[in-house]
Scaffold this motif. Structure first.
Motif, PDB file in Angstrom:
ATOM      1  N   VAL A 188     -15.484 -10.219  -2.739  1.00  0.00           N
ATOM      2  CA  VAL A 188     -16.180  -8.946  -2.929  1.00  0.00           C
ATOM      3  C   VAL A 188     -15.325  -7.864  -2.269  1.00  0.00           C
ATOM      4  CG1 VAL A 188     -18.284  -7.633  -2.480  1.00  0.00           C
ATOM      5  CG2 VAL A 188     -18.408 -10.103  -2.914  1.00  0.00           C
ATOM      6  N   ASN A 189     -14.819  -6.943  -3.070  1.00  0.00           N
ATOM      7  CA  ASN A 189     -13.921  -5.895  -2.583  1.00  0.00           C
ATOM      8  C   ASN A 189     -14.510  -4.521  -2.864  1.00  0.00           C
ATOM      9  OD1 ASN A 189     -11.579  -7.864  -2.169  1.00  0.00           O
ATOM     10  ND2 ASN A 189     -11.912  -8.056  -4.362  1.00  0.00           N
ATOM     11  N   PHE A 190     -13.970  -3.525  -2.201  1.00  0.00           N
ATOM     12  CA  PHE A 190     -14.276  -2.144  -2.575  1.00  0.00           C
ATOM     13  C   PHE A 190     -12.975  -1.452  -2.973  1.00  0.00           C
ATOM     14  CE2 PHE A 190     -13.599  -1.975   2.026  1.00  0.00           C
ATOM     15  CZ  PHE A 190     -12.776  -0.875   2.198  1.00  0.00           C
ATOM     16  N   LEU A 191     -13.069  -0.642  -4.016  1.00  0.00           N
ATOM     17  CA  LEU A 191     -11.928   0.113  -4.532  1.00  0.00           C
ATOM     18  C   LEU A 191     -12.169   1.588  -4.250  1.00  0.00           C
ATOM     19  CD1 LEU A 191      -9.356   0.560  -6.250  1.00  0.00           C
ATOM     20  CD2 LEU A 191     -10.791   0.394  -8.282  1.00  0.00           C
ATOM     21  N   LEU A 192     -11.284   2.195  -3.499  1.00  0.00           N
ATOM     22  CA  LEU A 192     -11.408   3.597  -3.094  1.00  0.00           C
ATOM     23  C   LEU A 192     -10.232   4.370  -3.674  1.00  0.00           C
ATOM     24  CD1 LEU A 192     -13.367   5.237  -1.287  1.00  0.00           C
ATOM     25  CD2 LEU A 192     -11.784   4.890   0.601  1.00  0.00           C
ATOM     26  N   THR A 193     -10.502   5.526  -4.260  1.00  0.00           N
ATOM     27  CA  THR A 193      -9.436   6.322  -4.861  1.00  0.00           C
ATOM     28  C   THR A 193      -9.341   7.694  -4.196  1.00  0.00           C
ATOM     29  OG1 THR A 193     -10.861   7.265  -6.597  1.00  0.00           O
ATOM     30  CG2 THR A 193      -9.783   5.170  -7.079  1.00  0.00           C
ATOM     31  N   SER A 194      -8.142   8.253  -4.251  1.00  0.00           N
ATOM     32  CA  SER A 194      -7.833   9.607  -3.754  1.00  0.00           C
ATOM     33  C   SER A 194      -8.062   9.734  -2.256  1.00  0.00           C
ATOM     34  CB  SER A 194      -8.650  10.674  -4.503  1.00  0.00           C
ATOM     35  OG  SER A 194      -8.359  10.632  -5.881  1.00  0.00           O
ATOM     36  N   PHE A 195      -7.907   8.650  -1.535  1.00  0.00           N
ATOM     37  CA  PHE A 195      -8.049   8.673  -0.077  1.00  0.00           C
ATOM     38  C   PHE A 195      -6.682   8.344   0.522  1.00  0.00           C
ATOM     39  CE2 PHE A 195      -9.133   7.336   4.163  1.00  0.00           C
ATOM     40  CZ  PHE A 195     -10.243   8.094   4.495  1.00  0.00           C
ATOM     41  N   TYR A 196      -6.087   9.328   1.189  1.00  0.00           N
ATOM     42  CA  TYR A 196      -4.706   9.203   1.648  1.00  0.00           C
ATOM     43  C   TYR A 196      -4.655   8.690   3.086  1.00  0.00           C
ATOM     44  CZ  TYR A 196      -3.327  11.747  -2.541  1.00  0.00           C
ATOM     45  OH  TYR A 196      -3.114  12.125  -3.846  1.00  0.00           O
ATOM     46  N   GLN A 197      -4.607   7.375   3.218  1.00  0.00           N
ATOM     47  CA  GLN A 197      -4.428   6.778   4.531  1.00  0.00           C
ATOM     48  C   GLN A 197      -2.986   6.893   5.021  1.00  0.00           C
ATOM     49  OE1 GLN A 197      -5.967   2.662   4.298  1.00  0.00           O
ATOM     50  NE2 GLN A 197      -7.555   3.331   5.711  1.00  0.00           N
ATOM     51  N   ASN A 198      -2.069   7.260   4.115  1.00  0.00           N
ATOM     52  CA  ASN A 198      -0.642   7.232   4.475  1.00  0.00           C
ATOM     53  C   ASN A 198      -0.159   8.523   5.132  1.00  0.00           C
ATOM     54  OD1 ASN A 198      -0.888   8.811   2.204  1.00  0.00           O
ATOM     55  ND2 ASN A 198       0.650   7.745   0.992  1.00  0.00           N
ATOM     56  N   TYR A 199      -1.045   9.464   5.434  1.00  0.00           N
ATOM     57  CA  TYR A 199      -0.621  10.640   6.197  1.00  0.00           C
ATOM     58  C   TYR A 199      -0.155  10.190   7.583  1.00  0.00           C
ATOM     59  CZ  TYR A 199      -2.254  14.267   2.959  1.00  0.00           C
ATOM     60  OH  TYR A 199      -2.404  15.094   1.888  1.00  0.00           O
ATOM     61  N   TYR A 200       0.866  10.839   8.089  1.00  0.00           N
ATOM     62  CA  TYR A 200       1.460  10.395   9.354  1.00  0.00           C
ATOM     63  C   TYR A 200       0.447  10.418  10.488  1.00  0.00           C
ATOM     64  CZ  TYR A 200       4.666  10.012  13.289  1.00  0.00           C
ATOM     65  OH  TYR A 200       5.295   9.600  14.436  1.00  0.00           O
ATOM     66  N   SER A 201      -0.296  11.521  10.608  1.00  0.00           N
ATOM     67  CA  SER A 201      -1.255  11.635  11.709  1.00  0.00           C
ATOM     68  C   SER A 201      -2.377  10.612  11.581  1.00  0.00           C
ATOM     69  CB  SER A 201      -1.843  13.049  11.759  1.00  0.00           C
ATOM     70  OG  SER A 201      -2.496  13.362  10.532  1.00  0.00           O
ATOM     71  N   TYR A 202      -2.658  10.177  10.353  1.00  0.00           N
ATOM     72  CA  TYR A 202      -3.714   9.190  10.125  1.00  0.00           C
ATOM     73  C   TYR A 202      -3.203   7.787  10.428  1.00  0.00           C
ATOM     74  CZ  TYR A 202      -7.729   6.990   7.813  1.00  0.00           C
ATOM     75  OH  TYR A 202      -8.864   6.257   7.549  1.00  0.00           O
ATOM     76  N   SER A 203      -2.039   7.448   9.865  1.00  0.00           N
ATOM     77  CA  SER A 203      -1.534   6.084   9.996  1.00  0.00           C
ATOM     78  C   SER A 203      -1.031   5.764  11.402  1.00  0.00           C
ATOM     79  CB  SER A 203      -0.413   5.839   8.985  1.00  0.00           C
ATOM     80  OG  SER A 203       0.673   6.736   9.206  1.00  0.00           O
ATOM     81  N   LYS A 204      -0.486   6.778  12.099  1.00  0.00           N
ATOM     82  CA  LYS A 204       0.061   6.543  13.427  1.00  0.00           C
ATOM     83  C   LYS A 204      -0.926   6.848  14.546  1.00  0.00           C
ATOM     84  CE  LYS A 204       4.076   5.286  11.905  1.00  0.00           C
ATOM     85  NZ  LYS A 204       4.505   3.883  12.031  1.00  0.00           N
ATOM     86  N   GLY A 205      -2.087   7.376  14.196  1.00  0.00           N
ATOM     87  CA  GLY A 205      -3.053   7.762  15.219  1.00  0.00           C
ATOM     88  C   GLY A 205      -3.879   6.589  15.709  1.00  0.00           C
ATOM     89  N   HIS A 206      -3.293   5.735  16.527  1.00  0.00           N
ATOM     90  CA  HIS A 206      -4.032   4.626  17.107  1.00  0.00           C
ATOM     91  C   HIS A 206      -3.425   4.275  18.458  1.00  0.00           C
ATOM     92  CE1 HIS A 206      -0.678   2.619  14.981  1.00  0.00           C
ATOM     93  NE2 HIS A 206      -0.707   1.803  16.027  1.00  0.00           N
ATOM     94  N   SER A 207      -4.137   3.493  19.197  1.00  0.00           N
ATOM     95  CA  SER A 207      -3.671   3.068  20.515  1.00  0.00           C
ATOM     96  C   SER A 207      -3.516   1.553  20.519  1.00  0.00           C
ATOM     97  CB  SER A 207      -4.663   3.495  21.600  1.00  0.00           C
ATOM     98  OG  SER A 207      -4.348   2.875  22.837  1.00  0.00           O
ATOM     99  N   VAL A 208      -2.295   1.089  20.690  1.00  0.00           N
ATOM    100  CA  VAL A 208      -2.033  -0.350  20.750  1.00  0.00           C
ATOM    101  C   VAL A 208      -2.742  -0.966  21.959  1.00  0.00           C
ATOM    102  CG1 VAL A 208      -0.225  -2.099  21.012  1.00  0.00           C
ATOM    103  CG2 VAL A 208       0.168  -0.106  19.533  1.00  0.00           C
TER     104      VAL A 208
END
Length: 297
Positions: free
Chosen positions: A65-85
């Motif tokens: 069971v999956n969900f398909l999401l469109t037009s959502f840009y997870q690849n923006y730099y501030s989005y993809s790199k904004g985490h704490s290891v």
């Protein structure tokens, strides 16, 4: 066995099928089933919708069971790199590379960052009593080994930290699981393209042909603000994974372009060949250079 999928778009207009191609007329990826389960942005509440469809071929478990999401840009730099290891590995509450959602009123967001605070919070429930959706082992094994809660979790929630349960109380067991929630792990594995499909759960039993599946959709994630769409995808993987023609088509296009380019270079070499380099030509060139230098002097 071919990969098969059934697609139900329940919010927004599906402009991309994410390359899902289906082997039977009943599997409607290019012309998916549509129901109206639209929610307004940030309305503070969701909707519950129901959809029923018939499986027209035998599906061997597990069925995903999956969900398909469109037009959502997870690849923006501030989005993809904004985490704490440090947070994700359970070392400390240090906010690391997070530039948004770091602290509020003296409390630290745990986990911090845009990705953690935009978690997909729709849920799917099977009404059929003979089938059930499980959410165990839906994330990558490496992520399950890597993600850990900090030592003082969950006692820090609401005191020194703002945990996921405060932002997403509708996600089952989110307080107990924290960053160990596999829904969070799946979402936090950033997608490279704006249209993406992620796993939400799985049905471990075989689904016989002719079975009528009824899903209850709890819609909480708004997509109208960015012009996206949400779809429920029931998919059966083959031995090489899910059926997605995008990668194959891209390989064929790039291979064709490389072949045409190499043919044009070959044609140019045959019609107007380039003079090959040699020691004699180099000596001839050096002699001409010496003659020109002498004439100038």
């Amino acid at each position: 066995q071919d990969a098969k999928a059934y697609v139900v778009t329940y919010d927004g207009h599906l402009t991309s099928s994410y390359g899902i191609a289906l082997s039977t007329p009943a599997a409607k990826a290019r012309k998916p089933t549509n129901i109206d389960c639209h929610i307004k942005p940030y309305n503070g509440g969701g909707r519950i919708c129901n959809v029923t469809f018939t499986v027209e071929e035998d599906l061997e478990g597990p069925v995903f069971v999956n969900f398909l999401l469109t037009s959502f840009y997870q690849n923006y730099y501030s989005y993809s790199k904004g985490h704490s290891v440090a947070q994700l590995q359970g070392q400390s509450l240090e906010t690391g590379k997070c530039s948004q959602y770091k602290q509020r009123e003296g409390m630290t967001y745990y986990p911090c960052g845009l990705a953690a605070r935009s978690l997909f919070n729709d849920s799917f429930e099977l009404v059929n009593e003979s089938f059930a959706i499980t959410t165990d082992n839906i994330a990558w094994r490496t992520d399950r080994q890597k993600y850990h809660n900090v030592e003082s979790y969950p006692s820090i929630c609401g005191k020194s930290a703002i945990c996921l349960n405060e932002s997403f109380p509708e996600i089952a067991n989110i307080l107990d699981d924290g960053v160990r929630s596999e829904h969070f792990m799946v979402w936090n594995r950033i997608s490279a393209l704006p249209d993406f499909m992620k796993r939400w759960g799985k049905i471990d039993r075989d689904i016989p042909r002719g079975t009528r599946l009824s899903f209850r959709i709890h819609a909480n994630f708004p997509v109208s603000s960015f012009g996206g769409s949400k779809s429920l995808v029931l998919a059966k993987n083959s031995w090489i994974g899910g059926r997605n023609i995008f990668l194959g088509m891209s390989y064929l296009v790039m291979g064709s372009l490389c072949f045409v380019t190499s043919f044009l270079f070959l044609l140019k070499q045959c019609v107007c060949p380039r003079k090959m380099g040699s020691a004699e030509l180099l000596m001839e060139y050096e002699g001409l250079a010496d003659d020109r230098t002498a004439s100038i002097q």
